[in-house]
Design an enzyme around this catalytic site. Structure first.
Site, PDB file in Angstrom:
ATOM      1  N   ASP A 164       0.849  -1.180   0.000  1.00 37.55           N
ATOM      2  CA  ASP A 164       0.000   0.000   0.000  1.00 37.55           C
ATOM      3  C   ASP A 164       0.891   1.239   0.000  1.00 37.55           C
ATOM      4  O   ASP A 164       1.812   1.340   0.815  1.00 37.55           O
ATOM      5  CB  ASP A 164      -0.889  -0.004   1.248  1.00 37.55           C
ATOM      6  N   ASN A 193      -2.532  13.667  -3.119  1.00 32.49           N
ATOM      7  CA  ASN A 193      -3.565  14.161  -4.033  1.00 32.49           C
ATOM      8  C   ASN A 193      -4.207  15.445  -3.511  1.00 32.49           C
ATOM      9  O   ASN A 193      -4.383  16.404  -4.267  1.00 32.49           O
ATOM     10  CB  ASN A 193      -4.651  13.108  -4.245  1.00 32.49           C
ATOM     11  N   ASP A 208      -0.497  10.711  -9.344  1.00 34.54           N
ATOM     12  CA  ASP A 208      -0.223   9.775 -10.443  1.00 34.54           C
ATOM     13  C   ASP A 208       1.268   9.510 -10.583  1.00 34.54           C
ATOM     14  O   ASP A 208       1.691   8.378 -10.822  1.00 34.54           O
ATOM     15  CB  ASP A 208      -0.782  10.304 -11.764  1.00 34.54           C
ATOM     16  N   ASP A 222      -4.263   2.767  -4.451  1.00 30.50           N
ATOM     17  CA  ASP A 222      -2.858   2.825  -4.034  1.00 30.50           C
ATOM     18  C   ASP A 222      -2.328   1.457  -3.619  1.00 30.50           C
ATOM     19  O   ASP A 222      -1.370   1.362  -2.867  1.00 30.50           O
ATOM     20  CB  ASP A 222      -2.700   3.815  -2.885  1.00 30.50           C
TER      21      ASP A 222
END
Length: 167
Positions: free
Chosen positions: A31, A39, A48, A74
């Site tokens: 993860d 973000n 990204d 993720d």
């Protein structure tokens, strides 16, 4: 990096092969820590880039015969073919070394941090891929909780130290 469907199809074939050849497998659930914060703070384009950097580190860390897949958001899965020879700690250390090198090389507003769960598939104790993923996911969340507790303990220790220095 495989998508979820491609990864699932390939790994299910590898499990069948493992059962026939009696060779074990190793599954990692990875993860990307803090993607939502990246973000929210820096924008989805930076998020990204963080995902691409993570995928690159995973591809370069593991052997070409190992399988890397992004299963959503993720989260990544890695299937190590004949992965029973490496200890969990050795796997995590090798991955952490490559993450540290990436973070040191790049000039960025964020750092890559991963939480990792490792489980082994033994052909003499068969289970489904979904069961294996659930076990790896649980191991990853256990590591994530441990990291949060350590971070919280360090923060409390620092706050305590500040209070002692500034009565």
């Amino acid at each position: 990096v495989y998508n979820r469907r491609g990864f699932t199809r390939f790994v299910e074939q590898q499990i069948l092969l493992s059962n026939r050849t009696k060779r074990g497998l190793c599954l990692l659930f990875v993860d990307l820590d803090g993607l939502k914060a990246i973000n929210d703070r820096l924008g989805h384009q930076k998020g990204d880039v963080a995902l691409q950097e993570t995928a690159d580190v995973l591809r370069t860390t593991f052997r070409r015969s190992d399988v890397v897949g992004r299963i959503g958001g993720d989260e990544f899965l890695i299937l190590m073919i004949e992965g029973l020879d490496a200890s969990d700690e050795m796997i995590k250390l090798r991955l952490q070394k490559n993450i540290d090198e990436l973070n040191h090389r790049k000039d960025s507003d964020y750092r890559i941090s991963l939480s990792i769960g490792v489980v082994r598939y033994h052909p003499d104790q068969p289970c489904t891929l979904n069961e294996l993923i659930e076990l790896a996911d649980a191991a990853m969340y256990q590591e994530k909780r441990r990291k949060i507790a350590v971070r919280k303990g360090s923060q409390e220790s620092a706050e305590s130290s500040i209070k002692k220095d500034n009565p």
